[in-house]
Structures are given as C-alpha cells and as structure tokens.
Design a protein around this motif. Structure first.
Motif, short mmCIF file in Angstrom:
data_model
loop_
_atom_site.label_atom_id
_atom_site.label_comp_id
_atom_site.label_asym_id
_atom_site.label_seq_id
_atom_site.Cartn_x
_atom_site.Cartn_y
_atom_site.Cartn_z
N TYR A 179 0.84 -1.19 0.00
CA TYR A 179 0.00 0.00 0.00
C TYR A 179 0.88 1.24 0.00
N LEU A 180 0.41 2.29 -0.66
CA LEU A 180 1.00 3.61 -0.53
C LEU A 180 0.07 4.46 0.33
N LEU A 181 0.65 5.27 1.19
CA LEU A 181 -0.15 6.11 2.07
C LEU A 181 0.62 7.37 2.40
N ILE A 182 -0.12 8.39 2.79
CA ILE A 182 0.48 9.63 3.27
C ILE A 182 0.12 9.77 4.74
N VAL A 183 1.13 10.06 5.55
CA VAL A 183 0.90 10.21 6.99
C VAL A 183 1.34 11.59 7.45
N HIS A 184 0.78 11.99 8.57
CA HIS A 184 1.26 13.20 9.24
C HIS A 184 2.57 12.88 9.97
N GLY A 185 3.52 13.79 9.88
CA GLY A 185 4.78 13.57 10.56
C GLY A 185 5.72 12.67 9.79
N ALA A 186 6.70 12.12 10.51
CA ALA A 186 7.71 11.25 9.89
C ALA A 186 7.92 10.04 10.78
N PRO A 187 7.70 8.85 10.26
CA PRO A 187 7.90 7.65 11.07
C PRO A 187 9.33 7.55 11.60
N THR A 188 9.46 7.12 12.83
CA THR A 188 10.76 6.91 13.46
C THR A 188 10.80 5.50 14.05
N PRO A 189 11.72 4.66 13.56
CA PRO A 189 12.68 4.90 12.47
C PRO A 189 11.98 5.01 11.12
N PRO A 190 12.68 5.44 10.07
CA PRO A 190 12.05 5.61 8.76
C PRO A 190 11.50 4.31 8.18
N SER A 191 12.11 3.18 8.54
CA SER A 191 11.62 1.87 8.10
C SER A 191 11.56 0.95 9.31
N GLY A 192 10.61 0.03 9.28
CA GLY A 192 10.50 -0.88 10.42
C GLY A 192 9.32 -1.81 10.29
N GLN A 193 9.02 -2.48 11.38
CA GLN A 193 7.91 -3.43 11.42
C GLN A 193 7.12 -3.21 12.70
N ILE A 194 5.82 -3.16 12.58
CA ILE A 194 4.92 -2.99 13.72
C ILE A 194 4.20 -4.31 13.94
N GLU A 195 4.29 -4.84 15.16
CA GLU A 195 3.65 -6.13 15.45
C GLU A 195 3.00 -6.07 16.82
N ASN A 196 1.73 -6.35 16.87
CA ASN A 196 0.99 -6.42 18.12
C ASN A 196 -0.29 -7.22 17.90
N PHE A 197 -1.27 -6.99 18.77
CA PHE A 197 -2.54 -7.72 18.66
C PHE A 197 -3.66 -6.72 18.42
N LEU A 198 -4.50 -7.04 17.46
CA LEU A 198 -5.58 -6.13 17.05
C LEU A 198 -6.93 -6.75 17.40
N ARG A 199 -7.77 -5.96 18.00
CA ARG A 199 -9.11 -6.42 18.38
C ARG A 199 -10.15 -5.49 17.75
N ARG A 200 -11.15 -6.08 17.11
CA ARG A 200 -12.18 -5.29 16.43
C ARG A 200 -13.37 -5.09 17.34
N ASP A 201 -13.83 -3.83 17.43
CA ASP A 201 -15.04 -3.48 18.17
C ASP A 201 -16.16 -3.31 17.16
N GLU A 202 -17.05 -4.28 17.07
CA GLU A 202 -18.12 -4.26 16.06
C GLU A 202 -19.08 -3.11 16.25
N LYS A 203 -19.36 -2.75 17.49
CA LYS A 203 -20.31 -1.67 17.74
C LYS A 203 -19.76 -0.32 17.30
N ARG A 204 -18.49 -0.09 17.59
CA ARG A 204 -17.88 1.20 17.25
C ARG A 204 -17.28 1.22 15.85
N LYS A 205 -17.25 0.05 15.19
CA LYS A 205 -16.63 -0.06 13.86
C LYS A 205 -15.21 0.48 13.91
N GLN A 206 -14.48 0.06 14.93
CA GLN A 206 -13.12 0.55 15.15
C GLN A 206 -12.30 -0.57 15.76
N VAL A 207 -10.98 -0.48 15.66
CA VAL A 207 -10.13 -1.50 16.25
C VAL A 207 -9.25 -0.89 17.33
#
Length: 323
Positions: A179-207
């Motif tokens: 994917y290509l995306l535009i973000v606010h600010g500048a990621p630190t470090p410029p390259s990397g990997q994000i890994e965690n656990f994601l939970r979906r809230d069906e009522k709020r339509k948000q994770v």
C-alpha cells in the motif's frame, strides 16, 4: 408516489446521477422517458436530467412500486449499462481491477447496489466473457476486499477453479499486497515493522491495539518504509504480513503518524487544512508469489502488477515517480 428531500450531501449533483443511486432499478432509458412524461419532477415542476440539485429540493417520483424494491446483489449487474471499471490485467482466469475510493466492493448495510462486483460482472457480460443465462455458469467473484474509502487492486476470479486456488493462496499469504499512504509527521525509524494484537469493536466499527493477546484479538504485522517527505507529510509504503481490518490505519496512528484524512484514527484538527474527505491509502501493488499447488494459475507466479497513477501522490508529492 415517492418523494426524496435533498440533503446537503446530495446537493450539487445532477438529477440523473442522484436517480441512478436512489432508484437503481430505473434504467437510463426509462429515466429519460419518465422525465419527458413528467412522472419525475423536482419541486412539483418538470425537470431535465442535467438539473443540479440544491439542498431542500424535493424529487417526486410517480412510478410503480416495483422500481423501489431492494436490488439483490446477485442481480445488480443487470442494471448497469455502462460499467465503471479500470482493468489493470485480465486473462481467461482472473481480472485485476483498480477500485476507486468511495466505491464498495460488495453491498453493505446501506443496501448500495452500485458495487465493484456488479460492475465487474456487467463488464464480463458485455464483453462476452460470462453468460449468466447458463444455469451451470460460475458467477465471477472477488477474492479480496478493501474498504470503501481505500482505492486499489482487487482480484476477481472468472472461474471456479481460479477462485479455489486464489482463496488457498491468500490464506497461505502467497499474494503480496503493498500500500501507498500519506501520513502526518515522519515515522521513526524511517523503516521498520509494527507487530501487536488487534481487536475489532463491532459496535464502534473501530479496532484497538494491544501489546499482549486479549480475548477476540488477532496478531497484526505491518512492514513499512518511508519513501519521501514534504513539509509535515510523509509518503510511506506498507506491506501487510497479516490482513486485519483497519490494520494500516491503526498501526500508523500507534507510532504517532496517522494517515492524512483519517478522522477515525487521526485528528480532525490535523486534517482540516488539507480538506481531504477520506484517508490517503491505496493498495497499489500485488505480487503473486506462489509455492506449490498453483495449478492452472502457475503462470502468474512471480508477476507483479501496480497502479501507476495515484491522485494523492500526484497532489502532495508531484515529483515522485512510482517504480
């Protein structure tokens, strides 16, 4: 008689465009016929298809009730006379479409029948690639989906065998999506990997994201690299190692770099100066990296397909060239 009061979101558009969405069973030829017969009026008066609607206008339809019955998704393609479709690649087995932001891939809770799969099926009928009248005919189907406000590559299978193989390969993570995306600010470090656990809230339509596994959560892994910077914005490429709902949006926000235009995980205050209506996110690259068992689709192994022109890249990073 059915009457529609034009709200702010519908104002400014042509009458015919409003009718295409509000009454999808009403074809273009019938629409013009009923406009001539004054069975479609605006504010009690005869109207032209090109009329620009204003907030508060009343669109009055003196039509049979059958026109207002819900459209089933499996018949929606029959109502599309001119498919809106950008085909990136097509052969006898698959079709890769560049979905425009704002279009849904399948009918959602709003009941919108103007979907990507309907346009793909209409296109295949009109090009002679699919005959729905054949009782034994396979109905072309989508193999992946992306959010309404996200643009990019969606894969459609034209045969049952292709659908089976692609579903297996997607499950085995053998389709590499970037994917290509535009973000606010500048990621630190410029390259990397994000890994965690994601939970979906069906009522709020948000994770929500969590450092440790919680009930209902799933592992979420995103690899990213910064490609360019312009003022307070950065152009970033992300590769999904898992494909969770809102994964990129939540992950980039979690490192302090929410997507431009993302009001759900970002800040309206940050977004306001840019006047963007949706998040700057595009599924621009797809690579087939098959292991064993690709069968009839083995010829796709190693091939990469990309969207070359992305509006938000052109707007905010005009000198950047997609390779």
């Amino acid at each position: 008689m059915k009457e529609y009061s034009i709200a702010k979101n519908d104002s400014g558009q042509r009458l015919n465009k409003f009718l295409e969405k509000a009454v999808p069973r009403l074809g273009g030829g019938q629409m013009h016929k009923y406009l001539r017969l004054k069975r479609i009026k605006v504010n009690g008066k005869r109207a032209e298809a090109s009329l620009r609607l204003s907030e508060g206008d009343l669109v009055q339809l003196y039509l049979n009730d059958a026109y207002f019955s819900p459209v089933r998704e499996d018949e929606a393609f029959r109502l599309i006379s001119s498919p809106k479709l950008t085909v990136i690649y097509e052969d006898a087995n698959i079709l890769l479409a560049d979905k425009a932001p704002g279009m849904v891939v399948h009918a959602d809770e709003s009941g919108d029948a103007d979907t990507l799969i309907a346009h793909i099926q209409a296109y295949l009928v009109q090009t002679g690639a699919w005959d729905p009248a054949d009782a034994a005919s396979f109905s072309p189907a989508l193999c992946n989906r992306i959010d309404r406000n996200t643009g990019g590559i969606v894969v459609a299978a034209k045969t049952a065998e292709a659908l089976r193989i692609l579903n297996e390969k997607i499950k085995a993570h053998e389709l590499i999506k970037k994917y290509l995306l535009i973000v606010h600010g500048a990621p630190t470090p410029p390259s990397g990997q994000i890994e965690n656990f994601l939970r979906r809230d069906e009522k709020r339509k948000q994770v929500t994201l969590h450092s440790a596994r919680v009930p209902g959560s799933k592992t979420a892994i995103t690899r990213y690299r910064t490609l360019a910077k312009n003022g307070g914005l950065s152009l970033v490429e992300c590769e999904l190692l898992t494909g969770r709902t809102h994964q990129i949006r939540a992950h980039m926000a979690s490192i302090g770099c929410p997507l431009l235009g993302d009001g759900k995980y970002g800040s309206n205050e940050q977004n306001r100066p840019y006047h963007e209506k949706g998040q700057a996110l595009y599924a621009y690259s797809l690579t087939f990296r098959f292991g064993d068992g690709a069968g009839a689709l083995s010829y796709l192994n190693g091939k990469t397909f990309r969207v070359k022109d992305i509006p938000f890249v052109r707007k905010y990073f005009p000198g950047f060239q997609l390779s």
